[in-house]
Motif scaffolding. Structure first.
Motif, mmCIF file in Angstrom:
data_model
loop_
_atom_site.group_PDB
_atom_site.id
_atom_site.type_symbol
_atom_site.label_atom_id
_atom_site.label_comp_id
_atom_site.label_asym_id
_atom_site.label_seq_id
_atom_site.Cartn_x
_atom_site.Cartn_y
_atom_site.Cartn_z
ATOM 1 N N ARG A 307 0.830 -1.204 0.000
ATOM 2 C CA ARG A 307 0.000 0.000 0.000
ATOM 3 C C ARG A 307 0.868 1.258 0.000
ATOM 4 N NH1 ARG A 307 -2.512 -0.736 4.657
ATOM 5 N NH2 ARG A 307 -3.980 -2.305 3.860
ATOM 6 N N ARG A 308 1.972 1.220 0.760
ATOM 7 C CA ARG A 308 2.869 2.379 0.800
ATOM 8 C C ARG A 308 3.547 2.605 -0.547
ATOM 9 N NH1 ARG A 308 4.006 0.911 6.338
ATOM 10 N NH2 ARG A 308 5.788 -0.377 5.712
ATOM 11 N N LYS A 309 3.879 1.499 -1.232
ATOM 12 C CA LYS A 309 4.562 1.614 -2.524
ATOM 13 C C LYS A 309 3.612 2.046 -3.639
ATOM 14 C CE LYS A 309 8.652 0.129 -1.206
ATOM 15 N NZ LYS A 309 9.857 0.997 -1.246
ATOM 16 N N LEU A 310 2.391 1.521 -3.612
ATOM 17 C CA LEU A 310 1.461 1.719 -4.732
ATOM 18 C C LEU A 310 0.386 2.758 -4.451
ATOM 19 C CD1 LEU A 310 1.053 -2.068 -5.648
ATOM 20 C CD2 LEU A 310 2.269 -0.339 -6.999
ATOM 21 N N LYS A 311 0.381 3.291 -3.221
ATOM 22 C CA LYS A 311 -0.622 4.282 -2.792
ATOM 23 C C LYS A 311 -2.008 3.647 -2.688
ATOM 24 C CE LYS A 311 2.758 7.136 -2.960
ATOM 25 N NZ LYS A 311 3.528 7.302 -1.720
ATOM 26 N N ALA A 319 1.552 -10.078 -8.038
ATOM 27 C CA ALA A 319 2.003 -11.460 -8.221
ATOM 28 C C ALA A 319 2.408 -12.035 -6.870
ATOM 29 C CB ALA A 319 3.181 -11.515 -9.184
ATOM 30 N N VAL A 320 1.761 -13.109 -6.471
ATOM 31 C CA VAL A 320 2.085 -13.764 -5.198
ATOM 32 C C VAL A 320 2.904 -15.013 -5.493
ATOM 33 C CG1 VAL A 320 1.124 -15.008 -3.224
ATOM 34 C CG2 VAL A 320 0.086 -12.852 -3.954
ATOM 35 N N TRP A 321 4.127 -15.039 -4.971
ATOM 36 C CA TRP A 321 4.993 -16.204 -5.099
ATOM 37 C C TRP A 321 4.944 -16.978 -3.783
ATOM 38 C CZ3 TRP A 321 10.179 -13.993 -7.478
ATOM 39 C CH2 TRP A 321 9.976 -13.741 -8.833
ATOM 40 N N ALA A 383 2.416 -7.327 -13.903
ATOM 41 C CA ALA A 383 2.188 -7.116 -12.467
ATOM 42 C C ALA A 383 2.779 -5.780 -12.023
ATOM 43 C CB ALA A 383 2.806 -8.249 -11.662
ATOM 44 N N ASP A 384 2.117 -5.172 -11.046
ATOM 45 C CA ASP A 384 2.614 -3.931 -10.461
ATOM 46 C C ASP A 384 3.589 -4.208 -9.323
ATOM 47 O OD1 ASP A 384 0.954 -1.616 -11.715
ATOM 48 O OD2 ASP A 384 -0.515 -3.178 -11.284
ATOM 49 N N ALA A 385 3.522 -5.400 -8.763
ATOM 50 C CA ALA A 385 4.419 -5.752 -7.664
ATOM 51 C C ALA A 385 4.427 -7.262 -7.473
ATOM 52 C CB ALA A 385 3.989 -5.065 -6.368
ATOM 53 N N ILE A 386 5.507 -7.745 -6.854
ATOM 54 C CA ILE A 386 5.629 -9.151 -6.449
ATOM 55 C C ILE A 386 5.623 -9.206 -4.932
ATOM 56 C CG2 ILE A 386 7.081 -11.223 -6.470
ATOM 57 C CD1 ILE A 386 8.449 -10.052 -8.984
ATOM 58 N N ALA A 387 4.890 -10.185 -4.387
ATOM 59 C CA ALA A 387 4.938 -10.457 -2.950
ATOM 60 C C ALA A 387 5.427 -11.888 -2.766
ATOM 61 C CB ALA A 387 3.569 -10.268 -2.316
ATOM 62 N N LEU A 388 6.643 -12.046 -2.250
ATOM 63 C CA LEU A 388 7.201 -13.377 -1.977
ATOM 64 C C LEU A 388 6.744 -13.799 -0.584
ATOM 65 C CD1 LEU A 388 9.731 -14.946 -0.400
ATOM 66 C CD2 LEU A 388 9.065 -15.771 -2.662
ATOM 67 N N LEU A 389 5.962 -14.895 -0.506
ATOM 68 C CA LEU A 389 5.378 -15.292 0.772
ATOM 69 C C LEU A 389 5.874 -16.640 1.292
ATOM 70 C CD1 LEU A 389 1.644 -14.235 0.186
ATOM 71 C CD2 LEU A 389 3.575 -12.867 1.002
ATOM 72 N N THR A 390 6.428 -17.477 0.419
ATOM 73 C CA THR A 390 6.945 -18.782 0.836
ATOM 74 C C THR A 390 8.315 -18.985 0.194
ATOM 75 O OG1 THR A 390 4.670 -19.597 0.726
ATOM 76 C CG2 THR A 390 6.396 -21.236 1.084
ATOM 77 N N GLU A 391 9.297 -19.383 0.982
ATOM 78 C CA GLU A 391 10.679 -19.412 0.515
ATOM 79 C C GLU A 391 11.041 -20.729 -0.193
ATOM 80 O OE1 GLU A 391 10.803 -20.111 5.049
ATOM 81 O OE2 GLU A 391 9.475 -19.294 3.533
ATOM 82 N N TRP A 392 10.221 -21.116 -1.189
ATOM 83 C CA TRP A 392 10.549 -22.276 -2.000
ATOM 84 C C TRP A 392 11.880 -22.039 -2.723
ATOM 85 C CZ3 TRP A 392 8.003 -26.893 -2.274
ATOM 86 C CH2 TRP A 392 6.691 -26.959 -1.771
ATOM 87 N N LYS A 408 4.773 -4.209 -14.950
ATOM 88 C CA LYS A 408 4.415 -2.804 -15.103
ATOM 89 C C LYS A 408 5.313 -1.935 -14.240
ATOM 90 C CE LYS A 408 -0.568 -3.426 -15.988
ATOM 91 N NZ LYS A 408 -1.921 -3.227 -15.394
ATOM 92 N N GLN A 409 5.537 -2.398 -13.007
ATOM 93 C CA GLN A 409 6.393 -1.671 -12.074
ATOM 94 C C GLN A 409 7.289 -2.694 -11.373
ATOM 95 O OE1 GLN A 409 4.455 1.546 -9.709
ATOM 96 N NE2 GLN A 409 2.528 0.653 -10.408
ATOM 97 N N PRO A 410 8.587 -2.459 -11.282
ATOM 98 C CA PRO A 410 9.490 -3.430 -10.654
ATOM 99 C C PRO A 410 9.544 -3.282 -9.132
ATOM 100 C CG PRO A 410 10.765 -1.635 -11.559
ATOM 101 C CD PRO A 410 9.321 -1.336 -11.889
#
Length: 436
Positions: A307-311, A319-321, A383-392, A408-410
């Motif tokens: 939210r802070r990054k994308l307003k 993208a959820v990894w 994708a506007d952002a990636i969220a890494l949630l599991t350390e596979w 779209k945004q790195p």
């Protein structure tokens, strides 16, 4: 030696298969006919590395059997393990209805000395309820049959359960007699020929040991997450702090990794149940209740960072990894991903997901509310952002140049602190982690 194990979930199936691997004749029992049919056909209902091959090997050898009827095998076994579920009630207490159902069936049909061993995680005092339920059924029958109850909590790590069972660092057994101790010693001796590490104790202590172990590990995680959040505010690096304190022999380095919160079938449920047990006795476990509160807050941290990054997250593609609560399992019980995905969707985001194993489980839980992708690279397209949630492991060394071109945004939120900050920034990414 012949034993039965009631419940073919994670604990029951792994335990039964490992006992069979050591030459013990094991009958696994489950009331779910569909699950038993699948097991008889070689289909494994859970993901655990190496388990499918071990099940097949022991079924083929005639040491591992599956049935829906405990009654059919009771006369032929010396020990019955109860490994049924103990789901949390709304107040956080453990629901013992399945445990007590096993006890009643046991009491209704035993005809010789048999031990009923609780392997499910249960609150202190459960053995007394189990014993009373069995005796009540024997009284109804008007018979006197010798029996005992015991406690044998499991300490299996999902993803490494077979190794944990076959080469345990300790086995905890709560018993009430020397006779039961001898039977349990005979059962576990093949696993511990080099270093016999079975710790016999009274039953309440065995029941408490399981909860205390999981609560301690959960406490270390929440403590480190609290430290990480403060590191973010003061400009410190939690990875450096972890190394600095983990090298202290009194502390050690295990379970000091900061991240987006713990999940799974054990820690959340057991922390709640332990706190509830304390309240039943008029005591408040301040540390344990704080552990749970910190963990729940931590699950929302990734969304706060996005939210802070994308307003605004409305119409943004995330993208959820990673979906499972940890690598090497498809288990999504209490997984941070579930909370994070719910929050993202509630704020209007489009969520694309990829996990090497947990995609079917995710679809079973949340349906088509997200977009399922065939790999980690498909998930990041537009994708506007990636969220890494599991350390596979598959996520550890991605091709950042390729990923940056299709996004779209790195923007990258590293919810498990697995990436080198300087490296990712040098690739042109706006990088955020937990406490770095």
């Amino acid at each position: 030696m012949n034993i039965a194990i009631v419940g073919t979930g994670y604990v029951g199936l792994v335990s039964g298969t490992c006992f069979a691997e050591m030459g013990i004749d094991v009958t696994c029992v489950d009331i779910d006919q569909n699950k038993i049919n699948k097991l008889l056909n070689g289909e494994i209902p859970i993901y655990e590395p190496g388990l499918d091959e071990m099940v097949k090997r022991n079924v083929d050898a005639g040491r591992l059997h599956f049935t829906t009827s405990l009654i059919s095998c009771l006369d032929n076994v010396e020990v019955v393990f109860s490994a049924v579920g103990t789901p949390p009630d709304e107040d956080g207490s453990a629901d013992l209805k399945y445990v007590l159902e096993v006890a009643r069936t046991f009491g209704q049909h035993i005809n010789k000395y048999t031990i009923l061993v609780t392997k499910s995680t249960v609150p202190v005092g459960t053995a007394k309820k189990v014993k009373a339920a069995i005796q009540e059924e024997l009284n109804k029958r008007g018979v006197q049959v010798e029996f005992e109850v015991a406690s044998n909590p499991e300490f299996l790590k999902e993803g490494a359960a077979i190794k944990d069972f076959m080469s345990p660092d300790r086995v905890v057994v709560g018993v009430e007699s020397e006779r039961a101790q001898k039977v349990m010693t005979k059962l576990y001796r093949p696993f511990l020929t080099n270093n016999f590490r079975v710790y016999f104790m009274d039953i309440p202590s065995a029941e408490m040991t399981k909860y205390a172990a999981n609560a301690m590990l959960a406490t270390r995680i929440s403590f480190m997450n609290d430290i990480a959040n403060l590191c973010d505010l003061v400009g410190a690096n939690v990875d450096m702090v972890r190394k600095g304190i983990g090298t202290d022999a009194r502390i050690g380095s295990k379970f000091l990794y900061a991240g987006c919160g713990y999940g799974g079938s054990c820690f959340p449920k057991d922390v709640k149940a332990l706190a509830h047990t304390a309240r039943e006795y008029g005591y408040t476990m301040g540390v344990i209740e704080a552990v749970e509160a910190v963990n729940e807050r931590q699950k929302g941290l990734v969304v706060q960072k996005l939210r802070r990054k994308l307003k605004s997250l409305k119409d943004k593609t995330i993208a959820v990894w990673g979906l499972s609560f940890k690598p090497e399992t498809d288990d999504m019980r209490e997984a941070p991903a579930l909370v994070i995905i719910d929050q993202l969707i509630a704020e209007g985001a489009v969520v694309k997901v990829y996990d090497p194993v947990a995609m079917p489980e995710c679809k079973r839980r949340i349906g088509d509310r997200v977009i399922y992708c065939k790999d980690m690279y498909e998930a990041v397209i537009d994708a506007d952002a990636i969220a890494l949630l599991t350390e596979w492991k598959v996520f550890r060394v991605p091709s950042w140049s390729v990923i940056k071109k299709v996004m779209k945004q790195p923007i990258l939120i590293d919810g498990r602190n697995i990436y080198d900050k300087e490296e990712v920034i040098s690739e042109g990414f706006d990088y955020s982690a937990i406490g770095k």
